[in-house]
Design a protein around this motif. Structure first.
Motif, mmCIF file in Angstrom:
data_model
loop_
_atom_site.group_PDB
_atom_site.id
_atom_site.type_symbol
_atom_site.label_atom_id
_atom_site.label_comp_id
_atom_site.label_asym_id
_atom_site.label_seq_id
_atom_site.Cartn_x
_atom_site.Cartn_y
_atom_site.Cartn_z
ATOM 1 N N TRP A 267 0.825 -1.218 0.000
ATOM 2 C CA TRP A 267 0.000 0.000 0.000
ATOM 3 C C TRP A 267 0.856 1.265 0.000
ATOM 4 O O TRP A 267 0.351 2.353 -0.267
ATOM 5 C CB TRP A 267 -0.920 0.008 1.224
ATOM 6 N N PRO B 12 0.807 0.462 -8.122
ATOM 7 C CA PRO B 12 0.432 -0.742 -7.359
ATOM 8 C C PRO B 12 1.641 -1.545 -6.906
ATOM 9 O O PRO B 12 2.554 -1.803 -7.692
ATOM 10 C CB PRO B 12 -0.425 -1.544 -8.351
ATOM 11 N N THR C 124 -3.372 -4.337 -4.855
ATOM 12 C CA THR C 124 -3.416 -2.875 -4.801
ATOM 13 C C THR C 124 -3.695 -2.258 -6.174
ATOM 14 O O THR C 124 -4.169 -1.122 -6.259
ATOM 15 C CB THR C 124 -2.114 -2.292 -4.222
ATOM 16 N N ALA D 205 1.248 2.454 -3.503
ATOM 17 C CA ALA D 205 -0.111 2.650 -4.022
ATOM 18 C C ALA D 205 -0.706 3.962 -3.528
ATOM 19 O O ALA D 205 -1.310 4.717 -4.300
ATOM 20 C CB ALA D 205 -0.993 1.477 -3.611
#
Length: 502
Positions: free
Chosen positions: A315, A324, A329, A318
């Protein structure tokens, strides 16, 4: 900051949000425990549901389902030698050997607690150091990824059997599988033999389910007369000995958590690679490497910490840059845009309350893993009590359904059955199958990054070492390759030096 944090707690601890978290956790446990269904599929199936949700419960559903699915994939891997998700495949054999010894509680209880610890560690890093780690992740170009993938493939040799040559053969078989189809930088169909179904390549899930599950069904069918029946291990005290296990291997838990977070933060890596690398590193630095593969919990502790830590790590790029960290994600980023939470450096300024809410959900999801994971493990004990002549046909049925569901293709069912027979023959002749799966996971990434690097450098090999991170990874990888040769030369020299004096 305090006002934003209080507002975030108010958003998360509403009754309907907590209900969404609980239901998505149960759903994630269910999907992850079914071989053939991955955490990515669990999240993808949630997307239509999130259309009708506010931002916080929508993201909470995805975070919770992912964390639960990654853990619950360990359960069928431990009990039946069939990993529920690819992230569990790295240590499936180890956990299964513990089950055969009647130590199911140790394998599943230790994996559950370490998954929780790894997830909380990754969340802490996500909260404290997201911008800094995302900046590091952006330093990775195709050169760095090329060496990182080679380092990951080198791990396959460490997780192989005592015969490195057979480990190499298994690994190259996995790399050959990724060459099938048009999924290559040139888009040229390779090894399709005129079949349209093979143009898209061989999917990971049917290959993995076949090599782990169908091979086990075949082994039972061939050796059922020799086997005494079901395993007798009880699952009454799930956490019995778990605290002692964590206290015995604190370095493994921490090392797995750190590596998982870092690998997760690298775009395109994910929990699968983190688990394989952590298991290999655990064996490399263990004081008892000879016990690995015989039912030794040390590798399970480290790898299960890594695969859950990688979820929060993914994350980081992201949220901060909209890049991603893994396939999960990639789906989540689309939902973030849909909910007007546009990823980027300004997200922490424009939507601070929503960001704090996401962090709180990560913590809740990992804490909720303990009671719900405990309940899942307790329910799973009925699998051990089921007669295997009933269980094995049911497993084969689930494998067929799971493989078909990936692309709604009968061809994938054929792939699964073919690789099941191949894996059975491999293991009967001492060839490990874990390196093959790792080769399938990393093969495409290796080729794409190599071709990109060669094009950018106009064929100049020195460019692979020019950048600081790429050079460091390259030197480490090459040293690992050369180390066995140096050790063999040293041992021969030492033997020649000792002989004259005898």
């Amino acid at each position: 900051m305090l006002e934003n944090l209080i507002a975030a707690f108010g958003q998360v601890f509403e009754l309907h949000v907590l209900l969404v978290i609980f239901l998505s956790a149960t759903y994630g446990l269910f999907v992850g425990a079914i071989p053939g269904l991955s955490a990515t599929m669990a999240v993808a199936l949630l997307v239509p549901v999130t259309f009708f949700m506010p931002p916080v419960p929508a993201i909470a559903a995805m975070v919770t389902a992912t964390a639960m699915a990654i853990f619950s994939g360990d359960v069928p891997g431990c009990l039946l030698r069939i990993p529920g998700t690819p992230a569990s495949a790295a240590y499936t054999d180890e956990a299964y050997q513990l089950t055969k010894k009647g130590k199911t509680e140790l394998a599943l209880g230790g994996g559950l607690v370490c998954s929780c610890i790894g997830g909380l560690f990754g969340t802490a890093v996500l909260i404290a150091a997201a911008p800094a780690l995302a900046e590091l992740a952006l330093q990775f170009s195709s050169y760095e990824y090329f060496w990182l993938v080679l380092l990951g493939l080198t791990c396959a040799i460490f997780i192989a059997s005592a015969d490195p040559l057979k480990g190499f053969v298994s690994l190259f078989l996995g790399l050959m599988i990724t060459c099938v189809g048009m999924g290559n930088p040139t888009g040229y169909p390779r090894f399709t033999f005129g079949s349209d179904a093979m143009l898209s390549g061989l999917s990971l899930v049917p290959v993995m389910v076949g090599m782990f599950a169908v091979s086990e069904v075949l082994r039972y069918a061939v050796n059922s007369a020799k086997e005494s029946g079901n395993f007798t291990g009880s699952i009454d005290k799930v956490f019995s000995g778990t605290l002692r296990l964590v206290a015995k291997y604190p370095k493994s838990v921490m090392r797995g958590s750190v590596l998982g977070t870092v690998v997760g933060a690298l775009p395109g890596a994910g929990a699968d690679i983190a688990a394989y690398m952590s298991y290999a590193i655990s064996k490399k630095f263990s004081k008892e490497p000879e016990k690995f593969g015989t039912g030794h919990p040390e590798g399970i502790v480290e790898a299960s910490s890594a695969n859950n830590a990688s979820l929060a790590g993914a994350w980081i790029p992201a949220l901060v840059f909209g890049i991603p960290g893994d396939s999960i994600t990639a789906i989540v980023i689309g939902v973030l845009y849909m909910k007007d939470l546009n990823p980027g450096p300004m997200i922490f300024i424009n939507n601070p309350v929503s960001m704090y809410s996401i962090f709180i959900v990560f913590i809740l999801a990992n804490l909720l893993m303990l009671p719900l994971g405990y309940a899942l493990i307790k329910l799973s004990k009925h699998i051990l009590r089921t007669p295997r002549n009933i269980l094995m046909p049911l497993i084969l049925l689930f494998c067929i359904v799971g493989s078909y569901a990936i692309n709604n293709s009968i061809f994938d069912v054929g792939v699964m059955l073919t690789f099941g027979v191949l894996a059975y023959l491999m293991e009967e002749n001492g060839f490990p199958i874990a390196p093959t799966i790792l080769g399938v996971v990393l093969g495409t990434m290796l080729e794409e990054n190599y071709i990109s690097s060669v094009i950018k450098s106009d064929g100049n090999i020195i460019a692979f070492f020019d950048r600081p991170i790429a050079g460091t990874l390259g030197v480490i990888t090459i040293l690992i390759w050369l180390l066995p040769l140096f050790m063999r030369h040293f041992r021969k020299k030492q033997a020649l030096h000792i002989l004259p004096g005898q």
